[in-house]
Design a protein around this motif. Structure first.
Motif, PDB file in Angstrom:
ATOM      1  N   ARG A 153       0.816  -1.217   0.000  1.00  0.00           N
ATOM      2  CA  ARG A 153       0.000   0.000   0.000  1.00  0.00           C
ATOM      3  C   ARG A 153       0.851   1.268   0.000  1.00  0.00           C
ATOM      4  O   ARG A 153       0.444   2.304  -0.538  1.00  0.00           O
ATOM      5  N   GLY A 154       2.034   1.200   0.598  1.00  0.00           N
ATOM      6  CA  GLY A 154       2.852   2.397   0.726  1.00  0.00           C
ATOM      7  C   GLY A 154       3.974   2.515  -0.275  1.00  0.00           C
ATOM      8  O   GLY A 154       4.822   3.400  -0.145  1.00  0.00           O
ATOM      9  N   SER A 155       4.007   1.645  -1.292  1.00  0.00           N
ATOM     10  CA  SER A 155       5.126   1.631  -2.241  1.00  0.00           C
ATOM     11  C   SER A 155       4.639   1.755  -3.672  1.00  0.00           C
ATOM     12  O   SER A 155       3.458   1.549  -3.963  1.00  0.00           O
ATOM     13  N   PHE A 156       5.557   2.099  -4.554  1.00  0.00           N
ATOM     14  CA  PHE A 156       5.262   2.095  -5.982  1.00  0.00           C
ATOM     15  C   PHE A 156       6.547   1.780  -6.746  1.00  0.00           C
ATOM     16  O   PHE A 156       7.645   1.836  -6.198  1.00  0.00           O
ATOM     17  N   TRP A 157       6.391   1.446  -7.998  1.00  0.00           N
ATOM     18  CA  TRP A 157       7.537   1.131  -8.857  1.00  0.00           C
ATOM     19  C   TRP A 157       8.042   2.386  -9.541  1.00  0.00           C
ATOM     20  O   TRP A 157       7.276   3.105 -10.177  1.00  0.00           O
ATOM     21  N   ARG A 158       9.327   2.658  -9.408  1.00  0.00           N
ATOM     22  CA  ARG A 158       9.971   3.703 -10.207  1.00  0.00           C
ATOM     23  C   ARG A 158      10.317   3.093 -11.552  1.00  0.00           C
ATOM     24  O   ARG A 158      11.070   2.141 -11.644  1.00  0.00           O
ATOM     25  N   VAL A 159       9.750   3.651 -12.601  1.00  0.00           N
ATOM     26  CA  VAL A 159       9.890   3.065 -13.931  1.00  0.00           C
ATOM     27  C   VAL A 159      11.271   3.343 -14.509  1.00  0.00           C
ATOM     28  O   VAL A 159      11.700   4.497 -14.589  1.00  0.00           O
ATOM     29  N   GLY A 160      11.970   2.273 -14.868  1.00  0.00           N
ATOM     30  CA  GLY A 160      13.228   2.382 -15.600  1.00  0.00           C
ATOM     31  C   GLY A 160      12.984   1.929 -17.022  1.00  0.00           C
ATOM     32  O   GLY A 160      12.656   2.712 -17.913  1.00  0.00           O
ATOM     33  N   SER A 161      13.084   0.623 -17.236  1.00  0.00           N
ATOM     34  CA  SER A 161      12.753   0.057 -18.550  1.00  0.00           C
ATOM     35  C   SER A 161      11.268  -0.247 -18.657  1.00  0.00           C
ATOM     36  O   SER A 161      10.709  -0.298 -19.756  1.00  0.00           O
ATOM     37  N   GLY A 162      10.612  -0.465 -17.517  1.00  0.00           N
ATOM     38  CA  GLY A 162       9.186  -0.785 -17.522  1.00  0.00           C
ATOM     39  C   GLY A 162       8.870  -2.246 -17.754  1.00  0.00           C
ATOM     40  O   GLY A 162       7.705  -2.633 -17.763  1.00  0.00           O
ATOM     41  N   SER A 163       9.889  -3.079 -17.896  1.00  0.00           N
ATOM     42  CA  SER A 163       9.663  -4.487 -18.235  1.00  0.00           C
ATOM     43  C   SER A 163       9.135  -5.310 -17.059  1.00  0.00           C
ATOM     44  O   SER A 163       8.549  -6.374 -17.263  1.00  0.00           O
ATOM     45  N   GLU A 164       9.333  -4.843 -15.828  1.00  0.00           N
ATOM     46  CA  GLU A 164       8.905  -5.607 -14.655  1.00  0.00           C
ATOM     47  C   GLU A 164       7.585  -5.124 -14.081  1.00  0.00           C
ATOM     48  O   GLU A 164       7.069  -5.720 -13.139  1.00  0.00           O
ATOM     49  N   VAL A 165       7.041  -4.047 -14.617  1.00  0.00           N
ATOM     50  CA  VAL A 165       5.866  -3.409 -14.009  1.00  0.00           C
ATOM     51  C   VAL A 165       4.619  -3.701 -14.829  1.00  0.00           C
ATOM     52  O   VAL A 165       4.532  -3.331 -16.002  1.00  0.00           O
ATOM     53  N   ASN A 166       3.647  -4.359 -14.202  1.00  0.00           N
ATOM     54  CA  ASN A 166       2.374  -4.633 -14.850  1.00  0.00           C
ATOM     55  C   ASN A 166       1.500  -3.386 -14.796  1.00  0.00           C
ATOM     56  O   ASN A 166       1.276  -2.822 -13.716  1.00  0.00           O
ATOM     57  N   ILE A 167       1.005  -2.958 -15.937  1.00  0.00           N
ATOM     58  CA  ILE A 167       0.234  -1.710 -16.020  1.00  0.00           C
ATOM     59  C   ILE A 167      -0.997  -1.747 -15.138  1.00  0.00           C
ATOM     60  O   ILE A 167      -1.305  -0.775 -14.428  1.00  0.00           O
ATOM     61  N   TRP A 168      -1.716  -2.865 -15.137  1.00  0.00           N
ATOM     62  CA  TRP A 168      -3.051  -2.923 -14.555  1.00  0.00           C
ATOM     63  C   TRP A 168      -3.077  -3.498 -13.142  1.00  0.00           C
ATOM     64  O   TRP A 168      -4.102  -3.432 -12.473  1.00  0.00           O
ATOM     65  N   ILE A 169      -1.945  -4.043 -12.675  1.00  0.00           N
ATOM     66  CA  ILE A 169      -1.917  -4.685 -11.355  1.00  0.00           C
ATOM     67  C   ILE A 169      -1.013  -3.943 -10.379  1.00  0.00           C
ATOM     68  O   ILE A 169      -1.361  -3.731  -9.216  1.00  0.00           O
TER      69      ILE A 169
ATOM     70  N   LEU B 265      16.272   3.510 -20.578  1.00  0.00           N
ATOM     71  CA  LEU B 265      15.569   2.243 -20.768  1.00  0.00           C
ATOM     72  C   LEU B 265      16.436   1.047 -20.410  1.00  0.00           C
ATOM     73  O   LEU B 265      15.949  -0.085 -20.372  1.00  0.00           O
ATOM     74  N   GLN B 266      17.728   1.263 -20.171  1.00  0.00           N
ATOM     75  CA  GLN B 266      18.600   0.173 -19.749  1.00  0.00           C
ATOM     76  C   GLN B 266      18.564  -0.012 -18.233  1.00  0.00           C
ATOM     77  O   GLN B 266      19.041  -1.023 -17.716  1.00  0.00           O
ATOM     78  N   ALA B 267      18.028   0.981 -17.515  1.00  0.00           N
ATOM     79  CA  ALA B 267      17.965   0.899 -16.052  1.00  0.00           C
ATOM     80  C   ALA B 267      16.821  -0.003 -15.633  1.00  0.00           C
ATOM     81  O   ALA B 267      15.772  -0.065 -16.281  1.00  0.00           O
ATOM     82  N   GLY B 268      17.009  -0.727 -14.559  1.00  0.00           N
ATOM     83  CA  GLY B 268      15.966  -1.603 -14.057  1.00  0.00           C
ATOM     84  C   GLY B 268      14.883  -0.823 -13.331  1.00  0.00           C
ATOM     85  O   GLY B 268      15.089   0.302 -12.873  1.00  0.00           O
ATOM     86  N   ASP B 269      13.712  -1.415 -13.235  1.00  0.00           N
ATOM     87  CA  ASP B 269      12.632  -0.820 -12.457  1.00  0.00           C
ATOM     88  C   ASP B 269      12.960  -0.984 -10.970  1.00  0.00           C
ATOM     89  O   ASP B 269      13.478  -2.019 -10.547  1.00  0.00           O
ATOM     90  N   LYS B 270      12.643   0.039 -10.180  1.00  0.00           N
ATOM     91  CA  LYS B 270      13.027   0.054  -8.770  1.00  0.00           C
ATOM     92  C   LYS B 270      11.798   0.172  -7.888  1.00  0.00           C
ATOM     93  O   LYS B 270      10.958   1.044  -8.089  1.00  0.00           O
ATOM     94  N   PHE B 271      11.690  -0.731  -6.901  1.00  0.00           N
ATOM     95  CA  PHE B 271      10.596  -0.682  -5.950  1.00  0.00           C
ATOM     96  C   PHE B 271      10.898   0.392  -4.918  1.00  0.00           C
ATOM     97  O   PHE B 271      11.933   0.364  -4.254  1.00  0.00           O
ATOM     98  N   THR B 272       9.997   1.355  -4.773  1.00  0.00           N
ATOM     99  CA  THR B 272      10.261   2.573  -4.009  1.00  0.00           C
ATOM    100  C   THR B 272       9.215   2.790  -2.927  1.00  0.00           C
ATOM    101  O   THR B 272       8.022   2.617  -3.172  1.00  0.00           O
ATOM    102  N   TRP B 273       9.673   3.163  -1.742  1.00  0.00           N
ATOM    103  CA  TRP B 273       8.755   3.517  -0.655  1.00  0.00           C
ATOM    104  C   TRP B 273       8.314   4.959  -0.852  1.00  0.00           C
ATOM    105  O   TRP B 273       9.128   5.866  -0.949  1.00  0.00           O
ATOM    106  N   ALA B 274       7.009   5.163  -0.935  1.00  0.00           N
ATOM    107  CA  ALA B 274       6.469   6.465  -1.327  1.00  0.00           C
ATOM    108  C   ALA B 274       6.453   7.484  -0.194  1.00  0.00           C
ATOM    109  O   ALA B 274       6.280   8.676  -0.450  1.00  0.00           O
ATOM    110  N   GLU B 275       6.645   7.043   1.038  1.00  0.00           N
ATOM    111  CA  GLU B 275       6.411   7.936   2.169  1.00  0.00           C
ATOM    112  C   GLU B 275       7.671   8.556   2.756  1.00  0.00           C
ATOM    113  O   GLU B 275       7.636   9.108   3.864  1.00  0.00           O
ATOM    114  N   THR B 276       8.798   8.433   2.092  1.00  0.00           N
ATOM    115  CA  THR B 276      10.019   9.121   2.505  1.00  0.00           C
ATOM    116  C   THR B 276      10.606   9.836   1.300  1.00  0.00           C
ATOM    117  O   THR B 276      10.374   9.439   0.151  1.00  0.00           O
ATOM    118  N   ALA B 277      11.394  10.860   1.554  1.00  0.00           N
ATOM    119  CA  ALA B 277      11.923  11.682   0.468  1.00  0.00           C
ATOM    120  C   ALA B 277      12.916  10.909  -0.391  1.00  0.00           C
ATOM    121  O   ALA B 277      13.014  11.153  -1.594  1.00  0.00           O
TER     122      ALA B 277
END
Length: 412
Positions: free
Chosen positions: A100-116, A177-189
């Motif tokens: 609930r408190g995290s989101f994906w920082r888009v790099g290449s976008g290959s690991e991130v499902n648009i709808w889920i 686009l060569q960078a990987g997608d990064k799982f990011t905690w949204a509630e800290t700077a």
């Protein structure tokens, strides 16, 4: 036990508890005593273990749990499984906090499902609200990017998403686009999980849901309270931040013989930014300049770092291999000088910049006050009413008077 200690007792005699424990755990601003809720704090500690499984997937514990419980999916989509261990059951029951408190920082976008997956940084819940069109074949964010221009495929985005979500998607920077997608905690700077921020999230969510608030009210209230918490945290840490050095120049000075000096600045707010770069030689003569307008929802820090990237690219493309780079945004300079990176989008720009550094014979980055960066600042302001312009071997007419002012100040 703690409630008994707080209200007092004598010889086993129970005293009246005038206020329930949950109310005492509210912050002092809300009329409580600021005590920790043990359940929320324990959940925050367990959520940290789940966060570590996401951030360190090659650790022994992460590999064992993944092989046993979620071999083909991310931790946030894992189920409890059959006959789970006490360790996994405990971590899994706090997994909703991480999700609930995290989101994906888009790099290449290959690991991130648009709808889920959660990947919209400005949206409550960070998840797409638009219904999936029946004719939609795109499943991952990677499918929405036009790799020929290294930017979003505007037609697809506007076709698949509601207008307000399409605007959010188009404002997400596509940097590498060569960078990987990064799982990011949204509630800290800095995008890194902290038990303190998770605890405040849990308390906010629990209180709003207990009142029977709607999902929109829960999201709005939680966002407001967390913003206040971040401001308080930043104030507490203000003493740990390096203040602008009094030795930083207030007057522009020429570089050493054989070097060039690059000054950069960003001007603007909201979704429109102007970037300005000026290159001068040891005599103070302008040998190159560039301004560019960017329609992006950038933070000031990100706009400044984007300007640093632009000027290093300008130096590389025109054969300026030894130079000193100056900017009046100290946080951007500290980002470039720091060895470690965090999960914010600005750090993708920093990584791109650091990859170009080895190409140069000599390169340095330093902070100056606005007075010593006045020429680049006014060129950045000119970019707001102009387009992408490049000057080589000549001085842009819009900054000639400011260059003359620099000469007067330097000679006085």
């Amino acid at each position: 036990m703690i409630a008994k200690f707080w209200w007092g007792s004598k010889n086993g005699e129970k005293r009246i508890h005038w206020v329930k424990w949950d109310s005492l755990c509210d912050s002092k601003n809300e009329g409580g005593m600021g005590f920790r809720s043990f359940k929320a704090f324990n959940d925050a500690l367990l959520a940290k273990q789940g966060w570590r499984l996401c951030q360190f997937p090659n650790s022994l514990l992460a590999r064992v749990l993944k092989a046993r419980y979620y071999p083909r999916q991310h931790f946030t989509h894992a189920s409890i499984g059959h006959c789970p261990s006490f360790t996994w059951r405990s971590i899994h029951q706090a997994g909703w906090i991480v999700k609930r408190g995290s989101f994906w920082r888009v790099g290449s976008g290959s690991e991130v499902n648009i709808w889920i997956d959660n990947w919209l940084p400005l949206q409550h819940g960070h998840k797409v609200w638009s219904p999936k069109p029946q004719d939609c074949v795109a499943t991952h964010v990677y499918d929405l990017i036009d790799r020929s221009v290294n930017d979003w495929n505007r037609g697809l985005v506007e076709n698949y998403f509601l207008p307000f979500e399409a605007d959010q998607v188009l404002q997400i920077p596509v940097i590498n686009l060569q960078a990987g997608d990064k799982f990011t905690w949204a509630e800290t700077a800095n995008g890194q999980f902290s038990v303190g921020s998770a605890y405040h999230c849990i308390r906010s969510w629990e209180k709003l849901e207990a009142k029977g608030a709607s999902a929109e009210e829960v999201a709005s209230r939680a966002t407001k309270e967390l913003a206040e918490y971040k401001c308080q945290l930043m104030q507490l840490r203000e003493g740990d931040r390096p203040a602008p050095s009094q030795s930083s120049p207030r007057v522009w000075s020429p570089p050493p013989l054989g070097f060039f000096k690059l000054n950069v600045d960003a001007a603007g707010t909201g979704c429109v930014w102007g970037l300005g770069v000026v290159i001068k030689d040891e005599g103070g003569n302008v040998v190159g300049a560039r301004c560019r307008r960017e329609s992006r929802a950038w933070s000031p820090e990100m706009a400044e770092v984007a300007g640093l990237v632009m000027r290093v690219q300008l130096a590389r493309d025109n054969g300026f291999w030894s130079f000193n780079a100056e900017a009046d945004c100290q946080s951007a300079i500290l980002k470039v000088q720091a060895k470690g990176v965090c999960s914010a989008y600005v750090d993708l720009l920093v990584q791109e910049l650091q990859c170009m550094v080895p190409l140069f014979s000599s390169i340095s980055f330093s902070h100056v006050f606005r007075e010593a960066n006045n020429v680049a600042h006014h060129l950045a302001k000119h970019a707001l009413v102009s387009h992408d312009e490049l000057w080589l071997g000549c001085t842009p007419p819009c900054i000639q008077s400011f260059i003359a002012s620099d000469v007067i100040l330097r000679t006085n």
